[in-house]
Design a protein around this motif. Sequence first.
Motif, PDB file in Angstrom:
ATOM      1  N   ARG A   1      42.820  33.016  40.796  1.00  0.00           N
ATOM      2  CA  ARG A   1      41.852  33.340  39.745  1.00  0.00           C
ATOM      3  C   ARG A   1      42.501  34.034  38.546  1.00  0.00           C
ATOM      4  O   ARG A   1      42.215  33.702  37.392  1.00  0.00           O
ATOM      5  CB  ARG A   1      40.719  34.197  40.326  1.00  0.00           C
ATOM      6  N   TYR A   2      43.372  34.982  38.820  1.00  0.00           N
ATOM      7  CA  TYR A   2      43.952  35.721  37.703  1.00  0.00           C
ATOM      8  C   TYR A   2      44.916  34.875  36.887  1.00  0.00           C
ATOM      9  O   TYR A   2      45.127  35.135  35.700  1.00  0.00           O
ATOM     10  CB  TYR A   2      44.621  37.000  38.209  1.00  0.00           C
ATOM     11  N   ASN A   3      45.501  33.860  37.502  1.00  0.00           N
ATOM     12  CA  ASN A   3      46.408  32.990  36.742  1.00  0.00           C
ATOM     13  C   ASN A   3      45.673  32.086  35.774  1.00  0.00           C
ATOM     14  O   ASN A   3      46.296  31.419  34.949  1.00  0.00           O
ATOM     15  CB  ASN A   3      47.268  32.162  37.691  1.00  0.00           C
ATOM     16  N   MET A   4      44.357  32.046  35.828  1.00  0.00           N
ATOM     17  CA  MET A   4      43.560  31.266  34.880  1.00  0.00           C
ATOM     18  C   MET A   4      43.326  32.037  33.583  1.00  0.00           C
ATOM     19  O   MET A   4      42.872  31.448  32.601  1.00  0.00           O
ATOM     20  CB  MET A   4      42.196  30.915  35.484  1.00  0.00           C
ATOM     21  N   LEU A   5      43.642  33.331  33.549  1.00  0.00           N
ATOM     22  CA  LEU A   5      43.085  34.205  32.521  1.00  0.00           C
ATOM     23  C   LEU A   5      44.063  34.670  31.447  1.00  0.00           C
ATOM     24  O   LEU A   5      43.656  34.973  30.335  1.00  0.00           O
ATOM     25  CB  LEU A   5      42.450  35.431  33.184  1.00  0.00           C
ATOM     26  N   GLY A   6      45.346  34.810  31.765  1.00  0.00           N
ATOM     27  CA  GLY A   6      46.274  35.289  30.763  1.00  0.00           C
ATOM     28  C   GLY A   6      46.328  36.800  30.668  1.00  0.00           C
ATOM     29  O   GLY A   6      45.619  37.535  31.354  1.00  0.00           O
ATOM     30  N   ASP A   7      47.201  37.255  29.785  1.00  0.00           N
ATOM     31  CA  ASP A   7      47.395  38.690  29.571  1.00  0.00           C
ATOM     32  C   ASP A   7      46.205  39.265  28.806  1.00  0.00           C
ATOM     33  O   ASP A   7      45.379  38.538  28.263  1.00  0.00           O
ATOM     34  CB  ASP A   7      48.697  38.900  28.797  1.00  0.00           C
ATOM     35  N   TYR A   8      46.146  40.599  28.740  1.00  0.00           N
ATOM     36  CA  TYR A   8      45.056  41.296  28.045  1.00  0.00           C
ATOM     37  C   TYR A   8      43.699  40.895  28.618  1.00  0.00           C
ATOM     38  O   TYR A   8      42.774  40.541  27.889  1.00  0.00           O
ATOM     39  CB  TYR A   8      45.124  41.056  26.529  1.00  0.00           C
ATOM     40  N   THR A   9      43.606  40.936  29.955  1.00  0.00           N
ATOM     41  CA  THR A   9      42.368  40.624  30.656  1.00  0.00           C
ATOM     42  C   THR A   9      42.077  41.723  31.669  1.00  0.00           C
ATOM     43  O   THR A   9      42.982  42.189  32.348  1.00  0.00           O
ATOM     44  CB  THR A   9      42.475  39.272  31.389  1.00  0.00           C
ATOM     45  N   ALA A  10      40.823  42.111  31.768  1.00  0.00           N
ATOM     46  CA  ALA A  10      40.420  43.161  32.698  1.00  0.00           C
ATOM     47  C   ALA A  10      40.284  42.612  34.117  1.00  0.00           C
ATOM     48  O   ALA A  10      40.226  41.393  34.315  1.00  0.00           O
ATOM     49  CB  ALA A  10      39.091  43.760  32.241  1.00  0.00           C
ATOM     50  N   PRO A  11      40.222  43.491  35.119  1.00  0.00           N
ATOM     51  CA  PRO A  11      39.955  43.042  36.492  1.00  0.00           C
ATOM     52  C   PRO A  11      38.644  42.258  36.570  1.00  0.00           C
ATOM     53  O   PRO A  11      37.705  42.523  35.817  1.00  0.00           O
ATOM     54  CB  PRO A  11      39.855  44.353  37.275  1.00  0.00           C
ATOM     55  N   GLN A  12      38.594  41.303  37.502  1.00  0.00           N
ATOM     56  CA  GLN A  12      37.453  40.395  37.597  1.00  0.00           C
ATOM     57  C   GLN A  12      36.901  40.361  39.022  1.00  0.00           C
ATOM     58  O   GLN A  12      37.663  40.406  39.994  1.00  0.00           O
ATOM     59  CB  GLN A  12      37.877  38.970  37.218  1.00  0.00           C
ATOM     60  N   GLU A  13      35.599  40.241  39.124  1.00  0.00           N
ATOM     61  CA  GLU A  13      35.009  39.886  40.411  1.00  0.00           C
ATOM     62  C   GLU A  13      35.319  38.425  40.682  1.00  0.00           C
ATOM     63  O   GLU A  13      35.287  37.588  39.765  1.00  0.00           O
ATOM     64  CB  GLU A  13      33.501  40.109  40.373  1.00  0.00           C
ATOM     65  N   ASP A  14      35.607  38.094  41.936  1.00  0.00           N
ATOM     66  CA  ASP A  14      35.996  36.726  42.273  1.00  0.00           C
ATOM     67  C   ASP A  14      34.983  35.688  41.788  1.00  0.00           C
ATOM     68  O   ASP A  14      35.346  34.620  41.288  1.00  0.00           O
ATOM     69  CB  ASP A  14      36.180  36.584  43.788  1.00  0.00           C
ATOM     70  N   LYS A  15      33.710  36.005  41.906  1.00  0.00           N
ATOM     71  CA  LYS A  15      32.674  35.028  41.562  1.00  0.00           C
ATOM     72  C   LYS A  15      32.655  34.700  40.070  1.00  0.00           C
ATOM     73  O   LYS A  15      32.074  33.688  39.672  1.00  0.00           O
ATOM     74  CB  LYS A  15      31.306  35.551  41.991  1.00  0.00           C
ATOM     75  N   ASN A  16      33.280  35.543  39.251  1.00  0.00           N
ATOM     76  CA  ASN A  16      33.224  35.339  37.808  1.00  0.00           C
ATOM     77  C   ASN A  16      34.270  34.366  37.285  1.00  0.00           C
ATOM     78  O   ASN A  16      34.209  33.972  36.124  1.00  0.00           O
ATOM     79  CB  ASN A  16      33.394  36.679  37.079  1.00  0.00           C
ATOM     80  N   VAL A  17      35.236  33.982  38.093  1.00  0.00           N
ATOM     81  CA  VAL A  17      36.318  33.122  37.631  1.00  0.00           C
ATOM     82  C   VAL A  17      36.369  31.876  38.503  1.00  0.00           C
ATOM     83  O   VAL A  17      36.392  31.966  39.731  1.00  0.00           O
ATOM     84  CB  VAL A  17      37.674  33.846  37.686  1.00  0.00           C
ATOM     85  N   LYS A  18      36.400  30.716  37.859  1.00  0.00           N
ATOM     86  CA  LYS A  18      36.429  29.439  38.569  1.00  0.00           C
ATOM     87  C   LYS A  18      37.824  28.829  38.489  1.00  0.00           C
ATOM     88  O   LYS A  18      38.379  28.659  37.401  1.00  0.00           O
ATOM     89  CB  LYS A  18      35.406  28.472  37.959  1.00  0.00           C
ATOM     90  N   THR A  19      38.382  28.495  39.655  1.00  0.00           N
ATOM     91  CA  THR A  19      39.705  27.883  39.713  1.00  0.00           C
ATOM     92  C   THR A  19      39.594  26.366  39.712  1.00  0.00           C
ATOM     93  O   THR A  19      38.491  25.802  39.816  1.00  0.00           O
ATOM     94  CB  THR A  19      40.447  28.330  40.980  1.00  0.00           C
ATOM     95  N   VAL A  20      40.737  25.694  39.654  1.00  0.00           N
ATOM     96  CA  VAL A  20      40.745  24.230  39.714  1.00  0.00           C
ATOM     97  C   VAL A  20      40.187  23.763  41.053  1.00  0.00           C
ATOM     98  O   VAL A  20      39.429  22.784  41.120  1.00  0.00           O
ATOM     99  CB  VAL A  20      42.167  23.688  39.487  1.00  0.00           C
ATOM    100  N   LEU A  21      40.533  24.436  42.124  1.00  0.00           N
ATOM    101  CA  LEU A  21      39.982  24.077  43.429  1.00  0.00           C
ATOM    102  C   LEU A  21      38.459  24.184  43.414  1.00  0.00           C
ATOM    103  O   LEU A  21      37.756  23.277  43.909  1.00  0.00           O
ATOM    104  CB  LEU A  21      40.563  24.984  44.511  1.00  0.00           C
TER     105      LEU A  21
END
Length: 789
Positions: free
Chosen positions: A458-478
């Motif tokens: 999930r975090y690799n989808m977002l780039g630098d200068y990004t805050a911590p995320q709840e898992d449900k908020n980020v969608k991966t390719v899978l």
Amino acid sequence: MMLTIKSTNNPRLFLLLVVAITTVFVSAQKKTLPYKDAALPVEARVQDLLSRMTLKEKVGQLLCPLGWEMYVIQGNRVQPSDKFKQLIKDRNAGMLWATYRADPWTKKTLANGLTPALAAKAGNALQKYVIENTRLGIPLFLAEEAPHGHMAIGTTVFPTGIGMAATWSPDLLQKAGRIIGEEIRSQGAHISYGPVLDLTRDPRWSRVEETFGEDPVLSGILGASMVQGLTNGGDLSLPHSTVATLKHFLAYAVPESGQNGNQAVVGMRELHESFLPPFQRAIDAGALSVMTSYNSIDGIPCTANSYLLTELLRNEWQFKGFVVSDLYSIEGIHENHYVASSVDEAAVQALTAGVDIDLGGDAYIKLCQSVEDHRIAEVAIDTAVRRVLQLKFAMGLFENPYVDSQKAVESVRNAAHIDCARQMAQASVTLLKNKASILPLDKNIRKVAVVGPNADNRYNMLGDYTAPQEDKNVKTVLDGVVSKLTSSKVEYVRGCAIRDTTMNEINEAVAAALRSDVVIAVVGGSSARDFKTTYKETGAAVTDKEQLSDMECGEGFDRASLSLLGRQQELLEALQKTGKPLIVIYIEGRPLNKNWAAEHANALLTAYYPGQEGGLAIADVLFGDYNPAGRLPISTPRSVGQLPVHYNKKAPLVHNYVEMPATPLYSFGYGLSYTTFEYADLRIVSKENDTKEVSFNITNTGKYDGEEVAQLYLRDEFASVVQPLKQLKQFKRLFLKRGETKSVRFTLTKEDFMIIDRNFKRVVEPGSFQVMVGASSDDIKLTTQILYP
């Protein structure tokens, strides 16, 4: 009472005296201090307030300390910290930076950081304390990082800058800017740090992901659109307007050896031709803050460059906002560049050059002593303070310093904002290869193997200068692939890590591939910060062999090569040997080497860091629910030995190397679609005011509805100084149904034909120009010559 005003030889001083005296009489009748009277003009309020301030209070307005330690969370309440109270007592700070920021550097997490509601309460608490516990009650400015969304918990995360630029869509960037501005202001902050307009020509540099790429026209147009959104059209009095801060001034993205902060080896003419225009366009669009850069140009640190910050920015461009240093870059004049013998001297150099605000706040505190020692005049401090106060008054902070925490909850990361993030991610996905039209995939496919270190991170989808995320908020390719099929049709194996060679699941990945009909391999890079990494005081990462995380991009992570790291190349080659169709997707912060994939993969895409909705957007493209139309904002090199390899190099023509062609693997503006487009009927008509109207037709000749990005390039065939062999001037992203023809019109003005001549003047030299229209910088469909004017 009689009052006599004697004449003076200084008209401005005379006017200020009249305004000041008038406002005193008016306000006396209302029993309100003039600077607190909203009915008075901003200039009058500023002048009155400035006249009441001590030197220490003035200097305080120029300080912007780090803000994340300035509050204490107590359940559902937020209070000023003791550190904040001491800061106000000792320094009278008028601004804070990154108060709401959360990341491993700040050690603010989902557990101890500010939610949108708490952030609004924190801002209110800090404002209340300052207003009620300082002599003059001047509200704070809160500045926040916002290059691809507000860097705070719970906010909307868009694709990083290079992904935004891949959309070639000014409309989308303006829409995203407005959302970012709304999320910042609804939580009680005021200043947005972004967009990043550094013109990047060296992908080894760690911060390529934050930029809009290699071209001044694309960067300038997209930057101006983002600014229009962030500033709500330029009206600071509107509730969701922010003070947009342009980063970084200047030539920061072309450091020697690709190393962050190194000197920029660039000539004065090139600065004016390429590096300055994006900033000027964004300032014209309403940006009222500019941040200096860490680098030097021709021996002068950019944070102490009076030519750039005063002669050009103030005097020539008539910039009306304020200039802020990058974090501790004033100290850097002394500690890194060694052109000042002390931090005190560095502070004097910076203020004299035109830096108004000290980000970090430790250098300018010494200005009080410098005034007393007659090393700098107090009037110089007054000038800087005036610029800050003008914007505080213009934004209405003295009347409305507080926000509604419930509205913050409703305004941040709502459904409309999430939808925009998905639109932006869809528009950024760039198809580079599609052998035998393997894409789009059939949703009735039997089995798909989803493999790779970036397939479900999930975090690799977002780039630098990004805050911590709840898992449900980020969608991966899978996540995206499963959403198009069912989990029973998808088999996932990580395969390997981005950098760590000890992580090896290649055999398992091969086995999954053999059980599947097609393989989707998601590789690339990472700018995901973690708690294993050590950070400098500026926030840049420290890289060494003892701190091996996946992170290979982001501030401080400069590269010597552009190859895939870890076992990623080994993974791709093993998958290809299975004989199963191989789709390779790069999630990346810079254009990594794609030579092998370009030759061996059946399909190749890049999505950069596509943001929180990136996985769904990529799946939309893979399965044909969205026809890709992303275009490269930066060329993809074949080798670091070519660098720089930007498309708009100056004459003469490049010649091939012994080992390889001199051209990039994929050039600026390149990108494929599932459909095809035909260009025809190029016409150029002279209009009034020496403008030229260029028109042509585009027909969708393929099987799918889709978008094309029409691009117009210009070449001055003979000029008094060497010119680029082609330079983008206009572009347009447009949708065409299959079989549909649309007419495209561009207007070339006098500005488009101007050059910087031998006397450094912007002039039009009459002569012959080549007009080129096409689908990318190396795919010109139509061309003609014209005489201008």
